[in-house]
Every structure is written in structure tokens, then in C-alpha cells.
Design a protein around this motif. Structure first.
Motif, PDB file in Angstrom:
ATOM      1  N   SER A 162      10.406   4.193  -0.907  1.00 48.85           N
ATOM      2  CA  SER A 162       9.582   3.015  -0.623  1.00 48.85           C
ATOM      3  C   SER A 162       8.234   3.110  -1.313  1.00 48.85           C
ATOM      4  CB  SER A 162       9.392   2.867   0.889  1.00 48.85           C
ATOM      5  OG  SER A 162      10.633   2.732   1.541  1.00 48.85           O
ATOM      6  N   ALA A 163       7.699   4.351  -1.444  1.00 51.36           N
ATOM      7  CA  ALA A 163       6.415   4.535  -2.104  1.00 51.36           C
ATOM      8  C   ALA A 163       6.534   4.471  -3.618  1.00 51.36           C
ATOM      9  CB  ALA A 163       5.802   5.866  -1.686  1.00 51.36           C
ATOM     10  N   GLY A 164       7.736   4.401  -4.145  1.00 52.09           N
ATOM     11  CA  GLY A 164       7.927   4.322  -5.582  1.00 52.09           C
ATOM     12  C   GLY A 164       8.064   5.664  -6.268  1.00 52.09           C
ATOM     13  N   ASP A 165       8.088   6.770  -5.514  1.00 47.70           N
ATOM     14  CA  ASP A 165       8.226   8.107  -6.098  1.00 47.70           C
ATOM     15  C   ASP A 165       9.710   8.489  -6.049  1.00 47.70           C
ATOM     16  OD1 ASP A 165       8.002  10.662  -7.016  1.00 47.70           O
ATOM     17  OD2 ASP A 165       6.392  11.260  -5.646  1.00 47.70           O
ATOM     18  N   LEU A 166      10.452   8.031  -7.047  1.00 48.78           N
ATOM     19  CA  LEU A 166      11.893   8.263  -7.040  1.00 48.78           C
ATOM     20  C   LEU A 166      12.251   9.723  -7.299  1.00 48.78           C
ATOM     21  CD1 LEU A 166      13.096   5.104  -8.992  1.00 48.78           C
ATOM     22  CD2 LEU A 166      12.826   5.416  -6.539  1.00 48.78           C
ATOM     23  N   LEU A 167      11.417  10.446  -8.072  1.00 47.58           N
ATOM     24  CA  LEU A 167      11.703  11.852  -8.348  1.00 47.58           C
ATOM     25  C   LEU A 167      11.632  12.686  -7.078  1.00 47.58           C
ATOM     26  CD1 LEU A 167      12.266  14.155 -10.299  1.00 47.58           C
ATOM     27  CD2 LEU A 167       9.804  14.294 -10.756  1.00 47.58           C
ATOM     28  N   GLU A 168      10.572  12.500  -6.299  1.00 46.24           N
ATOM     29  CA  GLU A 168      10.455  13.261  -5.058  1.00 46.24           C
ATOM     30  C   GLU A 168      11.506  12.820  -4.051  1.00 46.24           C
ATOM     31  OE1 GLU A 168       9.187  16.305  -2.801  1.00 46.24           O
ATOM     32  OE2 GLU A 168       8.587  15.826  -4.857  1.00 46.24           O
ATOM     33  N   ALA A 219       7.221  17.197   7.282  1.00 48.43           N
ATOM     34  CA  ALA A 219       6.727  18.240   8.182  1.00 48.43           C
ATOM     35  C   ALA A 219       7.664  18.453   9.354  1.00 48.43           C
ATOM     36  CB  ALA A 219       5.330  17.866   8.683  1.00 48.43           C
ATOM     37  N   LEU A 220       8.399  17.398   9.754  1.00 46.64           N
ATOM     38  CA  LEU A 220       9.354  17.531  10.854  1.00 46.64           C
ATOM     39  C   LEU A 220      10.701  18.060  10.389  1.00 46.64           C
ATOM     40  CD1 LEU A 220       8.583  14.185  12.742  1.00 46.64           C
ATOM     41  CD2 LEU A 220       8.023  16.502  13.498  1.00 46.64           C
ATOM     42  N   GLY A 221      10.879  18.233   9.076  1.00 46.47           N
ATOM     43  CA  GLY A 221      12.146  18.719   8.562  1.00 46.47           C
ATOM     44  C   GLY A 221      13.185  17.640   8.342  1.00 46.47           C
ATOM     45  N   ASP A 222      12.787  16.346   8.441  1.00 52.59           N
ATOM     46  CA  ASP A 222      13.708  15.235   8.224  1.00 52.59           C
ATOM     47  C   ASP A 222      13.678  14.878   6.737  1.00 52.59           C
ATOM     48  OD1 ASP A 222      15.313  13.039   8.310  1.00 52.59           O
ATOM     49  OD2 ASP A 222      14.075  11.868   9.692  1.00 52.59           O
ATOM     50  N   HIS A 223      14.460  15.600   5.938  1.00 50.74           N
ATOM     51  CA  HIS A 223      14.428  15.383   4.493  1.00 50.74           C
ATOM     52  C   HIS A 223      15.004  14.035   4.099  1.00 50.74           C
ATOM     53  CE1 HIS A 223      13.099  19.465   3.824  1.00 50.74           C
ATOM     54  NE2 HIS A 223      14.094  19.922   4.564  1.00 50.74           N
ATOM     55  N   GLU A 224      16.025  13.580   4.803  1.00 48.45           N
ATOM     56  CA  GLU A 224      16.633  12.305   4.445  1.00 48.45           C
ATOM     57  C   GLU A 224      15.669  11.150   4.720  1.00 48.45           C
ATOM     58  OE1 GLU A 224      20.818   9.871   5.243  1.00 48.45           O
ATOM     59  OE2 GLU A 224      20.418  11.811   6.194  1.00 48.45           O
ATOM     60  N   GLY A 225      14.996  11.182   5.893  1.00 47.64           N
ATOM     61  CA  GLY A 225      14.006  10.144   6.179  1.00 47.64           C
ATOM     62  C   GLY A 225      12.835  10.199   5.220  1.00 47.64           C
ATOM     63  N   ALA A 226      12.404  11.414   4.838  1.00 45.85           N
ATOM     64  CA  ALA A 226      11.316  11.538   3.873  1.00 45.85           C
ATOM     65  C   ALA A 226      11.723  10.986   2.519  1.00 45.85           C
ATOM     66  CB  ALA A 226      10.910  13.003   3.747  1.00 45.85           C
ATOM     67  N   ASP A 272       0.855  -1.192   0.000  1.00 49.01           N
ATOM     68  CA  ASP A 272       0.000   0.000   0.000  1.00 49.01           C
ATOM     69  C   ASP A 272       0.896   1.249   0.000  1.00 49.01           C
ATOM     70  OD1 ASP A 272      -1.920   1.890   0.188  1.00 49.01           O
ATOM     71  OD2 ASP A 272      -2.563   1.390   2.230  1.00 49.01           O
ATOM     72  N   PRO A 273       0.965   2.030  -1.100  1.00 43.04           N
ATOM     73  CA  PRO A 273       1.823   3.225  -1.116  1.00 43.04           C
ATOM     74  C   PRO A 273       1.316   4.326  -0.197  1.00 43.04           C
ATOM     75  CG  PRO A 273       0.511   3.119  -3.117  1.00 43.04           C
ATOM     76  CD  PRO A 273       0.260   1.830  -2.375  1.00 43.04           C
ATOM     77  N   GLY A 274       0.065   4.245   0.227  1.00 42.44           N
ATOM     78  CA  GLY A 274      -0.458   5.290   1.093  1.00 42.44           C
ATOM     79  C   GLY A 274       0.264   5.367   2.423  1.00 42.44           C
ATOM     80  N   GLU A 275       0.663   4.219   2.988  1.00 45.74           N
ATOM     81  CA  GLU A 275       1.388   4.237   4.258  1.00 45.74           C
ATOM     82  C   GLU A 275       2.741   4.919   4.100  1.00 45.74           C
ATOM     83  OE1 GLU A 275       1.672   0.255   5.578  1.00 45.74           O
ATOM     84  OE2 GLU A 275      -0.493  -0.044   5.823  1.00 45.74           O
ATOM     85  N   ALA A 276       3.443   4.608   2.988  1.00 50.47           N
ATOM     86  CA  ALA A 276       4.740   5.257   2.763  1.00 50.47           C
ATOM     87  C   ALA A 276       4.576   6.759   2.526  1.00 50.47           C
ATOM     88  CB  ALA A 276       5.445   4.602   1.577  1.00 50.47           C
ATOM     89  N   LEU A 277       3.520   7.154   1.805  1.00 50.49           N
ATOM     90  CA  LEU A 277       3.298   8.587   1.590  1.00 50.49           C
ATOM     91  C   LEU A 277       2.962   9.305   2.888  1.00 50.49           C
ATOM     92  CD1 LEU A 277       1.267   8.713  -1.752  1.00 50.49           C
ATOM     93  CD2 LEU A 277       3.612   9.469  -1.363  1.00 50.49           C
ATOM     94  N   GLU A 278       2.195   8.649   3.765  1.00 50.72           N
ATOM     95  CA  GLU A 278       1.874   9.261   5.052  1.00 50.72           C
ATOM     96  C   GLU A 278       3.138   9.438   5.890  1.00 50.72           C
ATOM     97  OE1 GLU A 278      -0.760   8.299   9.085  1.00 50.72           O
ATOM     98  OE2 GLU A 278      -1.105   7.167   7.233  1.00 50.72           O
ATOM     99  N   ARG A 279       4.000   8.412   5.883  1.00 48.26           N
ATOM    100  CA  ARG A 279       5.250   8.520   6.633  1.00 48.26           C
ATOM    101  C   ARG A 279       6.144   9.606   6.040  1.00 48.26           C
ATOM    102  NH1 ARG A 279       6.554   3.833   5.977  1.00 48.26           N
ATOM    103  NH2 ARG A 279       8.341   3.877   4.558  1.00 48.26           N
TER     104      ARG A 279
END
Length: 571
Positions: free
Chosen positions: A549-555, A536-543, A523-530
Motif C-alpha cells: 500500500s505504501a508503494g514499496d514493492l521490494l520490501e 514488530a509483531l512478527g506478522d510478515h504477511e500483514g506487513a 500519505d505513505p507515512g500511515e502505511a509505513l507506520e502500519r
């Protein structure tokens, strides 16, 4: 009737009277050399073949003269013709002159003339202003073009000493005060110090500022020494002398640019660098001559230092050392006494009695949109606007009392035509209304403590309120227009389908189950929520990892880039 007597007859009568013959009274006449403007006498029709002979045997060629009546006694004498002024030729054959409105332009022209092979020049200050004249021995055609390129009014020097197309004579220019390189540099405008690395600097300042200069230098880890000097004016206009202290700064690699800027901002202070071609010539770091240091060579006498700084504070100075360099005296270093034991609290009255953190408009604040604050009456608009748009697929809502926070992972909220746009101010998940700032200004550590940013909630500040939204749970924004229950889908096999399946089993010799084993789908929704929560917390590397994991390699690549930029901005 008697005919009037002709001039020739009167002349003959006078000659006869002087020889004893009676006749008409003589008429006086005067013989003068013919003037330069008089026309030459008309030659006779048949000139004699030879000039008259003299008694001694020589030929008398004679002197041309005119005969006219003498001037009456009451006639005034003609006014004497004024003599033509004669200007002796100068010692140097100057070919061209340039009139510059500022000294820095003349310096640039001197450098260009030197590169062109015309090293001999002379510079003079025109009285009554800042105009500077530059004379050169270069050819008039080339010199005029070169001087004009540097902003001068080029005037070729004529052979008789006049300036072509300009007032006055070359002798007038030569009579004006002569300027050397030091004079030209001292007339340059001041500018902030550049970032050139310099290992050694010298500081001349007022006695009251010496302790401050020394302490700032020691705080930057710079080696400091002092030199007692006697100060006199280099121009000789002021014969007064005084003794002061010159502070020398020497860094292990280079003196900090921040220290140079800080010391240059002090009043009555000159921060100087030694010129490469002449170590005894000290030049203020706020002066930027448009020439190389090789041209700034000056004949500084042995045992002296020349200082060129801000002309408004002091003219160029002559510094005479009174001894060798010495370590910094204790009175200048100012070793402070040990402070009393700290109580951990500020004294009474140090804090502002009552301070309220407010959100105020600021035209210089950032306008990047990272989230949107929506009120209850804007949710129906959102439900009609977002279906079919990328924001409707990736956005999440954090519900609140009367207002809701819309977060999204890909920077799509900036196109939303309603709501209050927010930018992430940080640290963590602190959001502030765009084009606004906090008053009083708060550093990141103060914001983290005052807003209790613990990583479990998002704090939103806008003009008119503040609210804290828990980061869990997040509601996908597409739930606004999708049904709450799953869609009913029929299942099972019809009689014909069952018979077809039995025939297939008979042919294949295997048994097929009408109910296959279910498989787990990602389910990509869980990865997008994470990813949205970490962004929002400013953790760009974790995002970025969550987007991958969600398959959005560009973002994910964009988040990795933002993480790299944040790492370079950290001190």
C-alpha cells in the motif's frame, strides 16, 4: 745337490711300489669330483681324435676330477651348506598383495576388484595390529595401481613366492588368520545411523532394556514382535551359550529415523537391518560398509541368523531361533495403571523456589538487528546522523522513560553506530539484546505468558533492564530535525495575475475559480507506520500488504518471503 721330487715323480713312484718296484715311499692322494666353482681343466694342445676304448668295445668318456693332497687329520671338516628353503607354489596364482591400514579400505578395494572382473581374493589379518592384507589374482600392474588408489601398499608377488619390495614371503601372509566379508565389516568404525528408510529392523539388547525398547517402539506406532533365540559367538572363540529375546520392528512405511537413533544410543544394544542380498545376515545400522549389499552375501545356514554389530560390546554372533515369532508379552509392553485424578497443580517442591529470568551473553545467539534501544543522551546523535539517510525516512520511535525504541521496516538499523542492537525473539513483539539469551531457557509459550505479550505493546529485554513500550503512537524519526509547525507559504494572485486570468476567461468563455477544489493525497507515512507495527509483531504477511500500500514493492516481496520461511519452519 739333489733336486726335489716333483708331484708327478711321487705319483709314479707310488704306482711302481704297488707293482713291486722299490722306490720312494708313496704319498697318499684323493680323487674327488670337481666342485662347481672350480675352473674347468685346460684342454691339451692336441686332444685325441677319439676317446679311449674300453675292453668291451665302448667308448670311455670319463668323469672330470681333480687331484689334490688329502686333508691332514687335524684339519676341521668344512661347514655344511644350509639347504635352500623350498616353498611349494600356492594353489591359487596370486599376482599382487595389498597392505591396508584399516578394514574399510580393504572392503572398498574388494568391491573395485570385483567390478574389474577379479572376483577371487583372499584377506588376512597381520598379527599384532589392525593391518589387513588383501591378495588378488588380477595382473600385477593393474592390481598394484588399483590397490594403491584405495590406500594400500601394493606389493607384486614374484614367481618364487616373495613379495617385491616387502618383507616376508607369500606363504607367511597365507598363514595368517583369514578374514571373510563378515570379519571385515565387523572391523569397521561406528558412525551415526543414516536416514535411509527401512521397513524392518531387529534389536538385540540387554534384558534390562527390553521393556524400554518395546515401549519406545510402540510409542512410534511400530508393529513389534519378539523372537526367542540362542546366542553363540560366530568366531568360535567362546563356546558359551545363552538365551535372549530378539525384538523385530516393522513399520507400515518405514521405521522412524528418530526411533532408530534413540535405540542405537542405548548401551549394549544393536539395532540391525537385514542385508538385501542375504536376509539372514543382520548388520548394525551404525556400520556403513563402502560396498553394495550384493558383496556382503554370506553363507548363513538355514535356521540361523548372523548378527554383526559393535565389536567392542560383542563379537559377531550366531542366533538360533527357538520358535516362531510371537506378539509382545504384556510384561514388556508395560501397560501403566490409570493415573489418579489430576488436581491441576504440581506437588510442593516440584517448582524452583525462586527463579529470576535474566539476560546473559551467548556466543551462539543470533546477531540480526531488528530494532535499536536508544537512551536520552543518544537522541542528539541520532538527530545529527540520520538526515539524508534511508533510516531517517522510514524509522519510527516508541518513546519511553529515559529510553526509546527505534523501529524500522526495512532492516536498516543494523548500520546505526550507537544504541543497543536488538533482535526480535518472539513470539510477537518480544525484543532481546543481540548476542544474548534468556536464562533459564524459555519456550515460546512460556515467553508469551511470562511477558504478557498481547499484541498492543513491545517488550524489550537487555542486559540491565526490561521495559514495555506501547505500539501506539509511533513518532516518525524525522521529527527530531524537522520544525513542529507547518511551513508558511504565501497564496493568492497579484493584480497582473488577476488581469491575465480575466483575459483567459474572456477568450475561453468560461469562468476560472482562483481557489480550486482540494484533492485527497495518499500519505505513505500511515502505511509505513502500519507496516512497522506489524513487522514488530512478527506478522510478515500483514506487513507485506502494508508495504504494498505504501508503494514499496521490494520490501513487500521480502516480507512475503519471510512469511513463507516462517510457514515452512512451523511443525
Amino acid at each position: 745337490m739333489d733336486r726335489p721330487e716333483s708331484p708327478l715323480r711321487r705319483l709314479l713312484n707310488r704306482i711302481n711300489s704297488e707293482s713291486g718296484t722299490a722306490g720312494t715311499p708313496p704319498t697318499p692322494f684323493v680323487a674327488r669330483p670337481a666342485t662347481r666353482a672350480a675352473p674347468p681343466p685346460t684342454a691339451p694342445a692336441h686332444p685325441p681324435a677319439y676317446p679311449p676304448r674300453q675292453p668291451g668295445g665302448g667308448s670311455d668318456h670319463g668323469i672330470r676330477f681333480s687331484v689334490r693332497p688329502a686333508r691332514p687329520p687335524d684339519e676341521d671338516a668344512p661347514a655344511p651348506v644350509p639347504p635352500v628353503p623350498y616353498s611349494p607354489p600356492p594353489a591359487v596364482d596370486w599376482r599382487v598383495a595389498g597392505r591396508f591400514p584399516a578394514a574399510h579400505r580393504a572392503l572398498g578395494a574388494v568391491e573395485a576388484l570385483r567390478n574389474a572382473g577379479a572376483a577371487e581374493w583372499s584377506c588376512h589379518a597381520e598379527p599384532g595390529g589392525g593391518t589387513v592384507w588383501l591378495l588378488s589374482v588380477i595382473g600385477s600392474a593393474v592390481g598394484a595401481e588399483l590397490l594403491a588408489l584405495h590406500g594400500a601398499q601394493a606389493l607384486p608377488v614374484l614367481p618364487h613366492g616373495a613379495l617385491a619390495g616387502g618383507p616376508g614371503q607369500l606363504a607367511d601372509v597365507l598363514s595368517w588368520p583369514r578374514l571373510d566379508v563378515v570379519d571385515l565389516v565387523s572391523r569397521l568404525p561406528l558412525a551415526p545411523p543414516d536416514s535411509t528408510a527401512r521397513r524392518t529392523l531387529h534389536v538385540l539388547t540387554a534384558p534390562q532394556l527390553l521393556p524400554s525398547v518395546v515401549r519406545q517402539a510402540l510409542a512410534f506406532g511400530v508393529e513389534v514382535s519378539t523372537l526367542a533365540v540362542r546366542v553363540r559367538s560366530l568366531e568360535g572363540a567362546d563356546s558359551a551359550e545363552r538365551e535372549t529375546t530378539l525384538v523385530s520392528l516393522e513399520g507400515s512405511d518405514a521405521v522412524s529415523h528418530a526411533l532408530t537413533v534413540a535405540l542405537s544410543a542405548l548401551p549394549r544394544t544393536a539395532v540391525c537391518r537385514p542385508v538385501v542380498s542375504c536376509e539372514r545376515l543382520l548388520l548394525d545400522v551404525r556400520l556403513h560398509p563402502p560396498v553394495s549389499d550384493a558383496l556382503l552375501y554370506s553363507p548363513v545356514p538355514e535356521g540361523e541368523l548372523w548378527l554383526v554389530g559393535d565389536r567392542e560390546e560383542w563379537p559377531p554372533l550366531r542366533l538360533e531361533p527357538l520358535g516362531p515369532p510371537a506378539p509382545v508379552p504384556t510384561r514388556l509392553a508395560g501397560v501403566p495403571p490409570e493415573p489418579p485424578s489430576s488436581t491441576g497443580e504440581l506437588p510442593e517442591g516440584a517448582r524452583e523456589p525462586s527463579v529470576e529470568v535474566r539476560v546473559v551473553a551467548d556466543a551462539d545467539a543470533g546477531t540480526a538487528v531488528d530494532a535499536v534501544l536508544l537512551h536520552d543522551d543518544e537522541l542528539p546523535l541520532l538527530r545529527r546522523y540520520l538526515p539524508g539517510r534511508p533510516l531517517g525516512e522510514a524509522g519510527f520511535l516508541l518513546p519511553g522513560p529515559g529510553c526509546h525504541l527505534l523501529l524500522e521496516p526495512a532492516g536498516l538499523a543494523r548500520d546505526l553506530p550507537f544504541g543497543i542492537p536488538l533482535r526480535r525473539l518472539g513470539p510477537g513483539s518480544l525484543f532481546l539484546e543481540c548476542a544474548h539469551t534468556l536464562a533459564p531457557p524459555l519456550p515460546p509459550s512460556a515467553r508469551a505468558r511470562l511477558f504478557a505479550l498481547d499484541g498492543t505493546s513491545a517488550v524489550v529485554c537487555w542486559h540491565g533492564g526490561r521495559h514495555r513500550f506501547p505500539l501506539t503512537p509511533m513518532v516518525p524519526v524525522w521529527t527530531l530535525w524537522t520544525p513542529p509547525d507547518p511551513v508558511e507559504v504565501s497564496s493568492g494572485l497579484s493584480k497582473a495575475g488577476r488581469e491575465l486570468l480575466d483575459a483567459l476567461e474572456t477568450l475561453a468563455g468560461t469562468t476560472t475559480s482562483p481557489h480550486p477544489t482540494p484533492t485527497t493525497l495518499h500519505d505513505p507515512g500511515e502505511a509505513l507506520e502500519r507496516a512497522t507495527r506489524l513487522r514488530a509483531l512478527g506478522d510478515h504477511e500483514g506487513a507485506a500488504e502494508a508495504y504494498r500500500s505504501a508503494g514499496d514493492l521490494l520490501e513487500a516481496a521480502r516480507r512475503y518471503e519471510a512469511a513463507a520461511l516462517d510457514a515452512t519452519e512451523e511443525p
